[in-house]
Design a protein around this motif. Structure first.
Motif, short mmCIF file in Angstrom:
data_model
loop_
_atom_site.label_atom_id
_atom_site.label_comp_id
_atom_site.label_asym_id
_atom_site.label_seq_id
_atom_site.Cartn_x
_atom_site.Cartn_y
_atom_site.Cartn_z
N ILE A 187 6.05 62.45 114.03
CA ILE A 187 6.99 61.61 113.38
C ILE A 187 7.12 61.43 111.85
O ILE A 187 8.04 61.27 111.30
CB ILE A 187 5.93 60.23 113.64
N GLU A 228 7.64 60.36 121.74
CA GLU A 228 6.91 59.82 120.89
C GLU A 228 7.87 59.25 119.78
O GLU A 228 8.00 58.22 119.14
CB GLU A 228 6.06 60.87 120.01
N ARG A 231 9.75 56.08 120.72
CA ARG A 231 9.16 54.84 120.70
C ARG A 231 9.39 54.11 119.03
O ARG A 231 9.29 53.06 118.82
CB ARG A 231 7.60 54.85 120.91
#
Length: 350
Positions: A187, A228, A231
């Motif tokens: 991220i 991931e 999201r």
């Protein structure tokens, strides 16, 4: 200048042997030549572990051009210059300039760790005709990069990205993801690359070579990484082009693209079109191969171009590699066959 570069190099335009390519045993054509310029590197990343020394004899400038010309005549249209760290190799910009002046291939790219890519180097590569550049960065902060064996390269690499963008070179960022190394960086890296306006390519940790200590449990799959990211920023799949290593997604908010290279969980052997040649002229038809073919005798300037053409064509026609698919099949067996000792990534050229 162009005329002198053409001396002794196969002519691809106006000659009778253009696109005399071949199919391998699985019907795959040659499309990409990955040519290593050096096995040396100025970093010691955990997934690569270079020996940091070159083989005794490196290909000369003229041998490299002869090889690129022969590969192009067999259908290769893309050239990627690699290492080790290619910016450590003398003659990178002149090689790019010669390839572009001779119009040998349609696309020339470089993969680098970026540490040595200052403004003048970036400008020189752009002026030489480089089409694009891929820069490796395995974390979004200095400590994460240090953890992955990248030393204190975070700030220099950020600067390198800016230098490349400033001179107009298209940039992509490679990140090799390891569960017990930089798994927390997916991220942060996506956020950083969105801010910088560059495409992030998330690479599954691969079992290349012997020294990187690869274990299956260290792999973070492409599906897990895109889930991931999705999201945080919803993604729309774009897909994978034929012969490409990367599967792409588009950020739905217009924030660009992110890609994955999933050699472990989603093998793409079926349309792999890459030939790898090391800095000392050993040809490998698979990233995971244990043995190569010595091209140096055929690259001798006293040898006719036809000798090299014949060797490359024969090598490609014998090719039947599909290691990543075989790895997946063997993982289902209780007693998988032992794997031959593979070549190291820094020597192979990644």
């Amino acid at each position: 200048m162009v005329a002198s570069l053409r001396e002794g190099i196969p002519r691809l335009h106006g000659g009778e042997e253009i696109n005399t390519g071949a199919l391998d045993q699985r019907g795959r054509t040659l499309g990409v030549l990955r040519l290593s310029l050096t096995a040396r590197c100025n970093l010691a990343c955990r997934y690569c572990r270079p020996e940091n020394r070159d083989p005794p004899t490196l290909l000369t400038h003229q041998q490299r051009l002869k090889l690129i010309g022969a590969a192009a005549r067999l259908g290769c249209r893309r050239l990627r210059l690699t290492g080790g760290e290619p910016l450590l190799a003398p003659g990178l910009a002149p090689l790019v300039q010669a390839v572009k002046a001779l119009d040998l291939v349609e696309d020339v790219a470089v993969t680098t760790n970026g540490v040595l890519l200052d403004r003048s180097v970036a400008q020189g590569l752009q002026q030489a005709g480089l089409d694009r550049i891929t820069i490796s960065l395995d974390g979004a902060d200095p400590q994460a990069v240090l953890r992955m064996g990248g030393g204190h390269s975070f700030a220099p690499v950020l600067s390198a990205i800016g230098h490349a963008q400033a001179v107009g070179l298209p940039v992509k960022i490679n990140m090799v993801a390891m569960a017990h190394g930089n798994g927390d960086q997916v991220i942060p890296m996506a956020r950083l690359c969105r801010r910088l306006g560059v495409e992030l390519r998330l690479i599954e940790y691969m079992d290349v070579g012997n020294r990187n200590g690869w274990r299956p449990e260290q792999v973070i799959t492409a599906a897990a990484m895109t889930a991931e990211i999705g999201r945080h920023w919803p993604l729309t799949p774009v897909g994978r082009q034929h012969g490409s290593t990367a599967r792409r997604w588009r950020y739905q908010d217009g924030g660009g693209f992110v890609s994955t290279i999933a050699s472990i969980s989603e093998p793409f052997c079926g349309d792999c079109n890459r030939l790898r040649v090391t800095a000392d002229g050993m040809a490998y038809t698979c990233l995971f191969a244990s043995r190569g073919t010595d091209l140096k005798p055929a690259l001798d300037p006293r040898q006719p171009d036809a000798v090299l053409m014949h060797q490359l064509r024969s090598l490609w026609r014998r090719r039947q590699d599909r290691y990543s698919e075989e790895r997946a099949l063997q993982a289902q067996q209780t007693s998988p066959a032992p794997r031959p000792i593979p070549a190291e990534m820094a020597y192979m050229g990644g």
